[in-house]
Design a protein around this motif. Structure first.
Motif, mmCIF file in Angstrom:
data_model
loop_
_atom_site.group_PDB
_atom_site.id
_atom_site.type_symbol
_atom_site.label_atom_id
_atom_site.label_comp_id
_atom_site.label_asym_id
_atom_site.label_seq_id
_atom_site.Cartn_x
_atom_site.Cartn_y
_atom_site.Cartn_z
ATOM 1 N N HIS B 202 0.847 -1.200 0.000
ATOM 2 C CA HIS B 202 0.000 0.000 0.000
ATOM 3 C C HIS B 202 0.881 1.249 0.000
ATOM 4 C CE1 HIS B 202 1.212 -0.156 4.138
ATOM 5 N NE2 HIS B 202 0.731 1.049 4.332
ATOM 6 N N ASP B 203 2.208 1.010 -0.068
ATOM 7 C CA ASP B 203 3.153 2.117 0.037
ATOM 8 C C ASP B 203 3.618 2.483 -1.368
ATOM 9 O OD1 ASP B 203 5.380 3.696 0.308
ATOM 10 O OD2 ASP B 203 6.217 2.579 1.995
ATOM 11 N N GLN B 204 3.139 3.632 -1.855
ATOM 12 C CA GLN B 204 3.408 3.991 -3.246
ATOM 13 C C GLN B 204 4.884 4.236 -3.493
ATOM 14 O OE1 GLN B 204 3.908 7.603 -3.779
ATOM 15 N NE2 GLN B 204 3.238 8.371 -1.791
ATOM 16 N N GLU B 205 5.563 4.728 -2.473
ATOM 17 C CA GLU B 205 6.986 4.980 -2.674
ATOM 18 C C GLU B 205 7.752 3.672 -2.824
ATOM 19 O OE1 GLU B 205 10.574 7.662 -0.850
ATOM 20 O OE2 GLU B 205 8.774 7.347 0.335
ATOM 21 N N GLU B 206 7.377 2.673 -1.980
ATOM 22 C CA GLU B 206 8.006 1.366 -2.060
ATOM 23 C C GLU B 206 7.786 0.758 -3.443
ATOM 24 O OE1 GLU B 206 7.686 -1.010 1.534
ATOM 25 O OE2 GLU B 206 6.936 -2.625 0.272
ATOM 26 N N ALA B 207 6.556 0.860 -3.931
ATOM 27 C CA ALA B 207 6.249 0.293 -5.249
ATOM 28 C C ALA B 207 7.077 0.980 -6.327
ATOM 29 C CB ALA B 207 4.756 0.443 -5.538
ATOM 30 N N MET B 208 7.175 2.292 -6.257
ATOM 31 C CA MET B 208 7.888 3.014 -7.314
ATOM 32 C C MET B 208 9.385 2.743 -7.244
ATOM 33 S SD MET B 208 5.897 6.516 -8.119
ATOM 34 C CE MET B 208 5.769 7.273 -6.538
ATOM 35 N N THR B 209 9.918 2.576 -6.018
ATOM 36 C CA THR B 209 11.345 2.315 -5.874
ATOM 37 C C THR B 209 11.735 0.988 -6.515
ATOM 38 O OG1 THR B 209 11.170 3.354 -3.722
ATOM 39 C CG2 THR B 209 13.225 2.234 -4.193
ATOM 40 N N MET B 210 10.885 -0.028 -6.328
ATOM 41 C CA MET B 210 11.328 -1.378 -6.668
ATOM 42 C C MET B 210 10.788 -1.904 -7.983
ATOM 43 S SD MET B 210 11.596 -3.376 -3.115
ATOM 44 C CE MET B 210 9.968 -3.255 -2.497
#
Lengths: 301, 385, 290
Positions: B202-210
């Motif tokens: 649910h963490d958009q930053e995590e998704a975008m990073t990886m």
């Protein structure tokens, strides 16, 4: 932009979990052997006991009984033993109350004050009960006897008159009941106190509660499930017990259990014994249900 | 957008495919007619708020939930009805679900032993080396830190060399600093071994990073699917615009769609949007601009050739957050727009009440259908807990 | 739109509140330790009869049976435990009955607990009620109704080992179910899902994950069942026929007079189970908790 989201993720929707934790299908088969046992050796005898309670009381063990739907057995039983019933429930209620008074500080101390000695104290709570119930009751009989240390002490400090006694009084019977059922109160109390988050109590203190107010408004309400199951586990066996009354009391302190036992095993008056048993069971179960409802505990077991 | 990921995959043959998958729990539709292809070897993120159906989707791939309708395939093999232990799929569970009564070694060796792998001991030692847990082989999970537990969970799944590795909020239980480390670590491991990763978060930053590809899910359907940059720069729905980063959404009337630039009217001021970034053609629309794309300047002072300009703003709030200064600018029609300015030190900051013009490049705005809720996907504290 | 500030982030990470500052002063110390003191007093009270039993096990009574008073010290009772007629036989019978009943009740009750926690079916509520009722019924009713049934079906001539095992399983079963259920309900079902995900089939999942994790609950239930069964007098008194278990033997001594060896047995029961529990606790401490 894009600030980190640091809150922990929400757990998956409960529907998802429930669906998977509990599989439909053949699982109920596991229940069958145990349920059969209870049906044959508990439910069936109870129903039969009910019928026995309606037999013609003029029969006897040797000649057999006739089924006459003799409802009057109940009236006779109640008239005959109403004082026993009252005494039993009164003794059981006092026992439960005293157990609560004794067990609550003990459970509280174990849950919050014992530190690393917690498990040791828990073992000590049950340790005395490893030894035989009858032997312990017998040693109380000796301790409370007329020449025993407690009586002498109470006579010395003039709480008891010089010819006063403890044994063969209601005090002795109730003391025995309290002693024997104390762990049934302590353990459920401990279990629910142990679950109370200590930070809640600190929060209460932070919000201007005195320690006592904090206890009254936070700790005690949170320990109510333990109070409910503890009082039940104490009251039920205490109300039907007859060993303490027999060993520590006299026929003047006899409880309903003594009467049922005598009617069954000595007099062999099965209709009377059965109707007394049914009355006792119905009263206890009704009290339990009303109590549990009022305490707001949904799941009984 | 879906086609962009399906195209490249044909030859590989071990893509994960979901075809028309629906999952109902009673009356509640958790996943609604989902069709999706995850190319072999990709790092794919399912991103959405809690309750959007992303975890249910993952569980259906793992075999822990059965789809109400639809099919799940890996390559050409239909795995819809296979029991979990028959699938070439492994999962890193949310908060790990490590077996508490087994040692780290036995946790990692669990899968190979069930499958009767002969040299499972050597393989387990190799895997413990890969996840840097060799010294802890004899410990129980409870004796490990959160980050170490996370690596056990990862090793326990990876040792089986699954066709697809599913990660359910794998970093959710870690603190901020450790999350950053593990994000980089996970990405490195994925690149090294080349297994398909499907990552639910649910963490958009995590998704975008990886992730190589992100599918943004909402209410059981995929709102938009694409590379992180594409999703961020050119969102197609208000939900995506708000859930990934933050957006200013301004109500606008579409004036002219004939050229390569769509002209819209914002409360009397005309601005342009590139037609490839316009997702509505007539009537009204939401004009979207990211706060960091907006350049604020003292009213009437600067020339904004080739840019879109909105005039008449007045600074109503200034927050200094270190790397940037975040302004709220009240526009003549009453709306407050966000403007983030990098703290380069080249210009003095604005003060409350300063009059400003807002400008941005034409290539940076986007236009969305006006029928959508402008608040959709906003991360309010309530929605986030 | 909400912009999480660093302070809010920190607040969400750090959920543990700091320990309260230590308080000072004698009054504080007393109020902090008062509960502990009262709790320890209650504990001491529960040990009074144990001390008494222990002391009397070394008593040399002048008459045939032990009296309330300590007369003179002797080791004799400890050397002649089995001397009183029937004492050791009753102990042996008690062990046989309790062990048999414990095994049966633990197996049946564990199965029931699994069914109730892990599966949905019609009649769960009814099942829960049927399991609850024996616990809400006074023992004297349980015993008398069971005896009435044995008499009615004409097996009262056979009262003894079999009927005692039947009765003991009946009244311990519910306690087993409740104890195991509590353990199972606290278990994370995702551990089993993780095992399935890692190529364990249903049976392997049960054998390798579910059963080991449920074991502390099952062991606790078995210990509870054993102690309830071993110490039972009331139900046993109704269903024993001519058999004499240890509690019945003690009760019978009331008429014949108490042999001092009874107190030796009481002391031994306490010491053996105490050592057993301490050993179990030490063994548990060696391993990390889960």
């Amino acid at each position: 932009m894009t600030e980190a989201v640091t809150t922990p993720p929400a757990p998956p929707a409960p529907v998802v979990d429930g669906e998977n934790a509990r599989r439909r299908g053949w699982g109920w088969l596991l229940l069958i052997p145990g349920m059969l046992w209870l049906a044959i050796f508990f439910l069936f005898p109870t129903v039969q006991l009910f019928f026995t309670s309606l037999y013609d009381p003029s029969g006897s063990f040797e000649r057999g009984y006739a089924m006459t739907w003799h409802v009057a057995n109940y009236a006779d039983a109640i008239i005959d033993t109403s004082n026993l019933f009252l005494r039993s429930f009164m003794y059981a209620a006092i026992t439960t109350f005293v157990c609560l008074l004794l067990a609550y500080p003990l459970a509280y101390a174990i849950a919050f004050k014992s530190g690393r000695w917690k498990n040791v104290m828990l073992v000590l709570v049950i340790a005395p009960f490893f030894t035989s119930f009858l032997l312990r009751t017998l040693s109380w009989r000796a301790i409370l006897s007329d020449r025993g240390p407690v009586t002498s002490f109470l006579q010395t400090i003039a709480i008891l008159p010089d010819d006063g006694r403890l044994l063969a009084t209601p005090v002795a019977v109730i003391a025995g009941l309290v002693y024997n059922f104390l762990p049934f109160m302590t353990l459920p109390l401990y279990a629910s106190l142990d679950k109370v988050d200590h930070r809640l109590i600190e929060a209460a203190g932070d919000l201007y509660s005195s320690p006592f107010t904090g206890f009254r408004t936070v700790t005690f309400p949170l320990s109510l499930p333990g109070v409910v199951s503890g009082t039940l586990l104490t009251f039920i066996p205490a109300s039907g017990d007859y060993i303490n009354a027999e060993l520590l009391g006299t026929p003047k302190q006899y409880m309903i259990g003594n009467r049922i036992q005598a009617a069954f095993l000595t007099e062999r008056n099965y209709p009377l014994a059965a109707s007394l048993s049914i009355i006792l069971m119905v009263v206890v179960v009704l009290m339990v249900i009303v109590y549990v409802r009022r305490a707001g505990t949904e799941e009984l077991v | 957008m879906t086609e962009s990921t399906t195209g490249s995959s044909g030859a590989a043959g071990k893509d994960l495919r979901l075809e028309g998958v629906t999952k109902r729990f009673g009356d509640f539709v958790a996943v609604d007619d989902l069709t999706l292809t995850v190319p072999q070897g990709s790092f794919f993120a399912l991103l959405g708020p809690s309750g959007c159906g992303k975890t249910t989707t993952l569980r259906m791939v793992a075999g822990l939930d059965e789809p109400t309708t639809g099919r799940v395939l890996i390559g050409d093999e239909d795995i819809t009805d296979l029991r979990p232990y028959k699938r070439p799929v492994n999962t890193v569970f949310q908060s790990y679900a490590l077996f508490p009564h087994l040692t780290v070694f036995d946790n990692v060796a669990f899968g190979p032993r069930r499958r009767g792998v002969k040299d499972y001991q050597q393989k387990t030692r190799d895997m413990l080396k890969l996840v840097q847990l060799e010294p802890y082989a004899r410990r129980k999970p409870a004796q490990l830190s959160g980050g170490q537990q996370q690596r056990v969970a990862l090793g326990r799944a990876l040792i089986n060399e699954p066709g697809v590795l599913l990660l359910d909020e794998p970093l959710g239980a870690l603190d901020l600093k450790l999350r950053r480390q593990m994000q980089i670590e996970l990405k490195r491991i994925q690149t090294e071994i080349g297994i398909t990763f499907v990552h639910v978060t649910h963490d958009q930053e995590e998704a975008m990073t990886m992730a190589d590809t992100i599918a943004v899910m909402n209410a059981g359907v995929i709102e938009q699917l694409g590379a992180p940059g594409d999703l961020y720069e050119n969102p197609e729905t208000t939900f995506v615009a708000n859930f990934l980063g933050q957006s200013n959404l301004i109500m606008a009337d579409v004036m002219d769609t004939s050229g390569r630039t769509v002209v819209v009217d914002c409360h009397g001021q005309q601005v342009g949007v590139e037609s490839t970034r316009s997702h509505t053609s007539e009537g009204r629309g939401w004009l979207g601009v990211r706060p960091e794309k907006i350049f604020a300047s003292p009213a009437g002072l600067e020339n904004h050739d080739g840019s879109n300009v909105l005039t008449g703003g007045r600074v109503s709030d200034v927050s200094f957050v270190g790397v940037s200064t975040q302004y709220l600018v009240r526009m003549p029609w009453g709306q407050e727009l966000m403007v983030f300015e990098q703290n380069t030190g080249q210009r003095a900051a604005f003060k409350n009440g300063d009059e400003v013009d807002l400008a941005w490049s034409r290539a940076h705005a986007f236009l969305l259908d006006a029928d959508q809720d402008a608040q959709a996907g906003m991360m309010t504290p309530e929605a986030d807990t | 739109m909400c912009t999480p500030t660093p302070a809010r982030i920190a607040a969400t990470i750090d959920t543990k509140s700091p320990k309260p500052p230590s308080r000072k002063g004698f009054g504080r110390w007393v109020s902090d330790h008062l509960v502990l003191f009262v709790g320890i007093l209650v504990l001491v009270y529960t040990f009074v009869p144990i001390g008494y039993i222990f002391a009397l096990s070394f008593n040399q009574p002048s008459g045939r049976s032990a009296t309330a008073e300590f007369e003179s010290f002797t080791w004799n009772n400890w050397e002649t435990i089995c001397e009183p007629d029937g004492l050791c036989g009753s102990l042996k019978l008690s062990f046989q009955i309790s062990i048999t009943a414990t095994i049966l009740a633990t197996v049946l009750g564990t199965l029931m607990a699994f069914a109730l926690v892990r599966h949905t079916f019609r009649g769960r509520a009814t099942s829960n009620l049927v399991i609850f009722l024996p616990m809400a019924t006074p023992e004297v009713v349980l015993g008398s109704s069971l005896l009435a049934m044995f008499v009615a079906v004409g097996v009262d001539g056979l009262l003894g080992f079999i009927t005692l095992v039947i009765a003991h399983v009946m009244f311990t079963l519910s306690f087993v179910v409740v104890t195991v259920k509590a353990r199972l309900a606290g278990m994370d079902s995702r551990l089993e899902q993780a095992a399935m995900d890692l190529y364990a089939n249903e049976w392997q999942t049960f054998r390798l994950i579910t059963l080991p994790l449920a074991m502390p609950g099952i062991v606790a239930a078995a210990m509870l069942a054993f102690s309830l069964s071993f110490d039972d007098f009331i139900v046993t008194n109704f269903t024993s026929g001519q058999s004499v278990t240890f509690p019945l033997f003690v009760y019978g001594s009331k008429l014949k007079g108490f042999a001092p060896q009874l107190f030796v047995v009481g002391t031994l029961m306490f010491l053996i189970s105490f050592v057993f529990v301490i050993a179990a606790e030490l063994w548990r401490r060696r391993r990390p908790t889960y």
